[in-house]
Scaffold this motif. Structure first.
Motif, PDB file in Angstrom:
ATOM      1  N   VAL A 194      11.282  71.723   5.049  1.00 55.48           N
ATOM      2  CA  VAL A 194      12.323  71.394   4.069  1.00 55.48           C
ATOM      3  C   VAL A 194      11.692  70.750   2.831  1.00 55.48           C
ATOM      4  O   VAL A 194      12.075  71.041   1.688  1.00 55.48           O
ATOM      5  N   HIS A 195      10.701  69.897   3.057  1.00 54.13           N
ATOM      6  CA  HIS A 195      10.019  69.240   1.936  1.00 54.13           C
ATOM      7  C   HIS A 195       9.338  70.279   1.044  1.00 54.13           C
ATOM      8  O   HIS A 195       9.412  70.200  -0.194  1.00 54.13           O
ATOM      9  N   ARG A 196       8.689  71.287   1.654  1.00 60.25           N
ATOM     10  CA  ARG A 196       8.043  72.327   0.857  1.00 60.25           C
ATOM     11  C   ARG A 196       9.051  73.162   0.078  1.00 60.25           C
ATOM     12  O   ARG A 196       8.745  73.697  -0.995  1.00 60.25           O
ATOM     13  N   LEU A 197      10.262  73.275   0.604  1.00 61.32           N
ATOM     14  CA  LEU A 197      11.320  73.981  -0.111  1.00 61.32           C
ATOM     15  C   LEU A 197      11.851  73.175  -1.293  1.00 61.32           C
ATOM     16  O   LEU A 197      12.572  73.724  -2.141  1.00 61.32           O
ATOM     17  N   GLY A 198      11.526  71.889  -1.331  1.00 58.06           N
ATOM     18  CA  GLY A 198      11.921  71.047  -2.452  1.00 58.06           C
ATOM     19  C   GLY A 198      13.288  70.430  -2.332  1.00 58.06           C
ATOM     20  O   GLY A 198      13.764  69.766  -3.265  1.00 58.06           O
ATOM     21  N   LEU A 199      13.967  70.607  -1.187  1.00 58.98           N
ATOM     22  CA  LEU A 199      15.331  70.108  -1.038  1.00 58.98           C
ATOM     23  C   LEU A 199      15.351  68.657  -0.546  1.00 58.98           C
ATOM     24  O   LEU A 199      14.541  68.285   0.307  1.00 58.98           O
ATOM     25  N   PRO A 200      16.285  67.854  -1.044  1.00 56.73           N
ATOM     26  CA  PRO A 200      16.502  66.542  -0.434  1.00 56.73           C
ATOM     27  C   PRO A 200      16.988  66.720   1.002  1.00 56.73           C
ATOM     28  O   PRO A 200      17.667  67.702   1.326  1.00 56.73           O
ATOM     29  N   MET A 201      16.651  65.760   1.867  1.00 54.07           N
ATOM     30  CA  MET A 201      17.044  65.845   3.278  1.00 54.07           C
ATOM     31  C   MET A 201      17.579  64.503   3.736  1.00 54.07           C
ATOM     32  O   MET A 201      16.986  63.449   3.457  1.00 54.07           O
ATOM     33  N   LEU A 202      18.698  64.542   4.440  1.00 56.72           N
ATOM     34  CA  LEU A 202      19.304  63.352   5.025  1.00 56.72           C
ATOM     35  C   LEU A 202      19.323  63.542   6.533  1.00 56.72           C
ATOM     36  O   LEU A 202      20.052  64.388   7.053  1.00 56.72           O
ATOM     37  N   SER A 203      18.505  62.786   7.256  1.00 55.06           N
ATOM     38  CA  SER A 203      18.472  62.841   8.717  1.00 55.06           C
ATOM     39  C   SER A 203      19.315  61.681   9.228  1.00 55.06           C
ATOM     40  O   SER A 203      18.968  60.514   9.025  1.00 55.06           O
ATOM     41  N   ILE A 204      20.409  61.994   9.888  1.00 56.98           N
ATOM     42  CA  ILE A 204      21.417  60.975  10.182  1.00 56.98           C
ATOM     43  C   ILE A 204      21.353  60.485  11.629  1.00 56.98           C
ATOM     44  O   ILE A 204      21.026  61.229  12.553  1.00 56.98           O
ATOM     45  N   ALA A 205      21.685  59.211  11.792  1.00 63.08           N
ATOM     46  CA  ALA A 205      22.107  58.696  13.097  1.00 63.08           C
ATOM     47  C   ALA A 205      23.620  58.849  13.168  1.00 63.08           C
ATOM     48  O   ALA A 205      24.291  58.989  12.144  1.00 63.08           O
ATOM     49  N   TYR A 206      24.150  58.848  14.379  1.00 60.76           N
ATOM     50  CA  TYR A 206      25.604  58.838  14.532  1.00 60.76           C
ATOM     51  C   TYR A 206      25.979  57.897  15.666  1.00 60.76           C
ATOM     52  O   TYR A 206      25.108  57.307  16.328  1.00 60.76           O
ATOM     53  N   ARG A 207      27.271  57.714  15.863  1.00 60.38           N
ATOM     54  CA  ARG A 207      27.775  56.677  16.769  1.00 60.38           C
ATOM     55  C   ARG A 207      27.076  56.716  18.130  1.00 60.38           C
ATOM     56  O   ARG A 207      26.810  57.771  18.681  1.00 60.38           O
ATOM     57  N   ASN A 208      26.746  55.506  18.609  1.00 60.46           N
ATOM     58  CA  ASN A 208      26.075  55.256  19.895  1.00 60.46           C
ATOM     59  C   ASN A 208      24.575  55.506  19.873  1.00 60.46           C
ATOM     60  O   ASN A 208      23.911  55.343  20.901  1.00 60.46           O
ATOM     61  N   ASP A 209      24.004  55.877  18.722  1.00 57.90           N
ATOM     62  CA  ASP A 209      22.545  55.935  18.610  1.00 57.90           C
ATOM     63  C   ASP A 209      21.972  54.524  18.646  1.00 57.90           C
ATOM     64  O   ASP A 209      22.678  53.535  18.369  1.00 57.90           O
ATOM     65  N   VAL A 210      20.695  54.423  18.953  1.00 60.12           N
ATOM     66  CA  VAL A 210      20.016  53.134  18.885  1.00 60.12           C
ATOM     67  C   VAL A 210      20.081  52.620  17.446  1.00 60.12           C
ATOM     68  O   VAL A 210      19.739  53.345  16.504  1.00 60.12           O
ATOM     69  N   GLY A 211      20.567  51.390  17.285  1.00 58.57           N
ATOM     70  CA  GLY A 211      20.658  50.792  15.956  1.00 58.57           C
ATOM     71  C   GLY A 211      21.865  51.225  15.157  1.00 58.57           C
ATOM     72  O   GLY A 211      21.993  50.849  13.986  1.00 58.57           O
ATOM     73  N   ALA A 212      22.751  52.031  15.763  1.00 55.99           N
ATOM     74  CA  ALA A 212      23.947  52.516  15.066  1.00 55.99           C
ATOM     75  C   ALA A 212      25.194  51.872  15.668  1.00 55.99           C
ATOM     76  O   ALA A 212      25.178  51.391  16.805  1.00 55.99           O
ATOM     77  N   PRO A 213      26.300  51.844  14.931  1.00 52.68           N
ATOM     78  CA  PRO A 213      27.547  51.327  15.500  1.00 52.68           C
ATOM     79  C   PRO A 213      27.964  52.101  16.750  1.00 52.68           C
ATOM     80  O   PRO A 213      27.734  53.306  16.855  1.00 52.68           O
ATOM     81  N   ARG A 214      28.588  51.393  17.684  1.00 51.66           N
ATOM     82  CA  ARG A 214      29.051  52.015  18.918  1.00 51.66           C
ATOM     83  C   ARG A 214      30.464  52.541  18.754  1.00 51.66           C
ATOM     84  O   ARG A 214      31.247  52.044  17.946  1.00 51.66           O
ATOM     85  N   SER A 215      30.795  53.562  19.533  1.00 55.06           N
ATOM     86  CA  SER A 215      32.176  54.004  19.614  1.00 55.06           C
ATOM     87  C   SER A 215      32.961  52.978  20.439  1.00 55.06           C
ATOM     88  O   SER A 215      32.370  52.185  21.183  1.00 55.06           O
ATOM     89  N   PRO A 216      34.297  52.950  20.337  1.00 56.97           N
ATOM     90  CA  PRO A 216      35.077  51.939  21.070  1.00 56.97           C
ATOM     91  C   PRO A 216      34.830  51.944  22.579  1.00 56.97           C
ATOM     92  O   PRO A 216      34.806  50.892  23.203  1.00 56.97           O
ATOM     93  N   ASP A 217      34.633  53.120  23.181  1.00 55.43           N
ATOM     94  CA  ASP A 217      34.415  53.181  24.631  1.00 55.43           C
ATOM     95  C   ASP A 217      32.943  53.303  25.004  1.00 55.43           C
ATOM     96  O   ASP A 217      32.606  53.353  26.185  1.00 55.43           O
ATOM     97  N   HIS A 218      32.065  53.355  24.027  1.00 51.50           N
ATOM     98  CA  HIS A 218      30.619  53.527  24.246  1.00 51.50           C
ATOM     99  C   HIS A 218      30.359  54.689  25.194  1.00 51.50           C
ATOM    100  O   HIS A 218      29.520  54.617  26.084  1.00 51.50           O
ATOM    101  N   ARG A 219      31.075  55.792  24.969  1.00 54.19           N
ATOM    102  CA  ARG A 219      30.859  57.018  25.723  1.00 54.19           C
ATOM    103  C   ARG A 219      30.495  58.138  24.767  1.00 54.19           C
ATOM    104  O   ARG A 219      30.865  58.126  23.583  1.00 54.19           O
ATOM    105  N   ASN A 220      29.771  59.095  25.276  1.00 54.01           N
ATOM    106  CA  ASN A 220      29.432  60.295  24.542  1.00 54.01           C
ATOM    107  C   ASN A 220      30.610  61.267  24.647  1.00 54.01           C
ATOM    108  O   ASN A 220      31.028  61.605  25.757  1.00 54.01           O
ATOM    109  N   HIS A 221      31.132  61.718  23.526  1.00 52.55           N
ATOM    110  CA  HIS A 221      32.289  62.603  23.536  1.00 52.55           C
ATOM    111  C   HIS A 221      31.915  64.060  23.265  1.00 52.55           C
ATOM    112  O   HIS A 221      32.752  64.859  22.853  1.00 52.55           O
TER     113      HIS A 221
END
Length: 392
Positions: A194-221
């Protein structure tokens, strides 16, 4: 002499012998008990496996033991993974080694070159696992790529992400979405291309990841709530000047990407989709995983019903084949023929049912999400051709 009619006494039916009555009751009670036990047992096993499917876990297992370490080589137990050609790493608690090709093998062991040991010390007897993510840390330490730690707003709170700026004036962002119980390191393998293509890249965390906010039930949906974090990342990219996005999902991240696309108010903002070993039908994949655990079909069915009740997910809604004929977004699909985690049949059917030319399908010989590992050059050529062919 008068006579009176005398009625013959009505015949009487003798009651069944007490032993027979008792035996009938015992059999009925035993049958009811078996039904109850089977029902409770099926429900209990189903509850357990529905819990496994929705468990949030970021623990690593280290199933292999290093048999020997030589001058620039390591000897490992032989299995389908350790003999596979391509680019891999060994990971252990506190360390990592980048592996080269196989140089020798026999029925029990395989010897591979060690290209680099960027962390820790590789020694005989270490408990390790073969890591197809290859790299660890952050984009700068792992790949020498500049990045910024950013956060984007979501329903459950500020979510961390890595932002890698583009090297051209192109304003289409790539949004990278890792799989279930993985983390952003899963997206490292795509970053150099992706870097060689010259595009910006956003690699995201999402709920319940390490260091990310938890979902209300802390379950994987299974992506049924997590897709909203992808939608939030798209909104964030737009707010930061992106004029379009390419959604790039691995495994469950693929299910999330497709669901975010279907629910988008502006699907044209999504210029393209890249799917790497995606979950294109949760029913089929859960059936595959149940069979791998030797579960009877009725137990897997019970587990799926319980899972839907516990999480609110409609598994039928995650059969992407239903939506393939209406696909209007160019899609690059990577599948692996030896995928032991996700059922590939729905992906193949999705590609067949989509409008002609809308899906570019690339098959590889590795296991789950290992298309890059077995042939990085071929993978990156396909990615480059696909992205450069998208509308700006």
């Amino acid at each position: 002499m008068s006579s009176e009619a005398v009625s013959a006494p009505e015949p009487t039916v003798a009651p069944p012998p007490p032993r027979r009555r008792r035996r009938g009751r015992v059999l009925l009670i035993a049958l009811l008990a078996v039904v109850v036990v089977l029902g409770l047992g099926t429900g209990g096993v189903g509850w357990y496996f529905s819990g496994v499917a929705t468990e949030v876990s970021h623990e690593w297992e280290y199933p292999l033991t290093v048999l020997d370490v030589g001058d620039g080589t390591v000897t490992l137990p032989r299995d389908e993974a350790t003999v596979r050609p391509g680019t891999w790493a060994l990971a252990w608690k506190g360390g990592r080694a980048l592996l080269g090709p196989v140089v020798k093998q026999d029925e029990r062991s395989v010897v591979r070159n060690v290209a680099e040991v960027p962390q820790g010390t590789l020694t005989k007897g270490l408990a390790v696992h073969l890591d197809h993510w290859v790299y660890a840390g952050d984009p700068r330490r792992a790949l020498g790529l500049e990045f910024r730690d950013v956060t984007y707003p979501t329903q459950v709170g500020a979510m961390p992400a890595w932002f890698l700026p583009g090297t051209t004036n192109r304003t289409t962002w790539v949004i990278a979405v890792h799989g279930r119980n993985a983390d952003r390191a899963e997206t490292f393998r795509a970053m150099p291309a992706v870097h060689r293509l010259g595009l910006p890249m956003l690699s995201i965390a999402y709920r319940n990841d390490v260091g990310a906010p938890r979902s209300p039930d802390h379950r994987n949906h299974l992506g049924d709530t997590e897709w909203r974090d992808v939608a939030s990342a798209v909104a964030y990219a737009r707010s930061q000047g992106a004029t379009g996005v390419v959604l790039y999902g691995w495994s469950m991240g693929g299910a999330m990407v497709m669901t975010a696309l279907r629910h988008s108010d502006d699907p044209g903002f999504v210029r393209g989709v890249v799917l790497d070993s995606p979950v294109m039908d949760w029913n089929a994949t859960l059936d595959k995983q149940g069979a791998a655990r030797n579960l009877p079909g009725f137990v897997t069915a019970a587990a799926k019903r319980i899972l839907q009740w516990r999480t609110g997910i409609d598994l039928e809604d995650y059969d992407q084949r239903r939506y393939a004929p209406d696909l209007k977004t160019p899609t690059l699909l990577f599948t692996t023929d030896a995928d032991a985690t996700v059922d590939n049949a729905p992906s193949l059917a999705f590609a067949e049912r989509a409008p002609r030319g809308m899906v570019t399908h690339v098959r590889a010989q590795g296991d789950h999400t290992e298309a890059w590992n077995v042939d990085p050059a071929a993978y990156e050529r396909a990615l480059h051709a696909f992205v450069t062919g998208l509308k700006p």
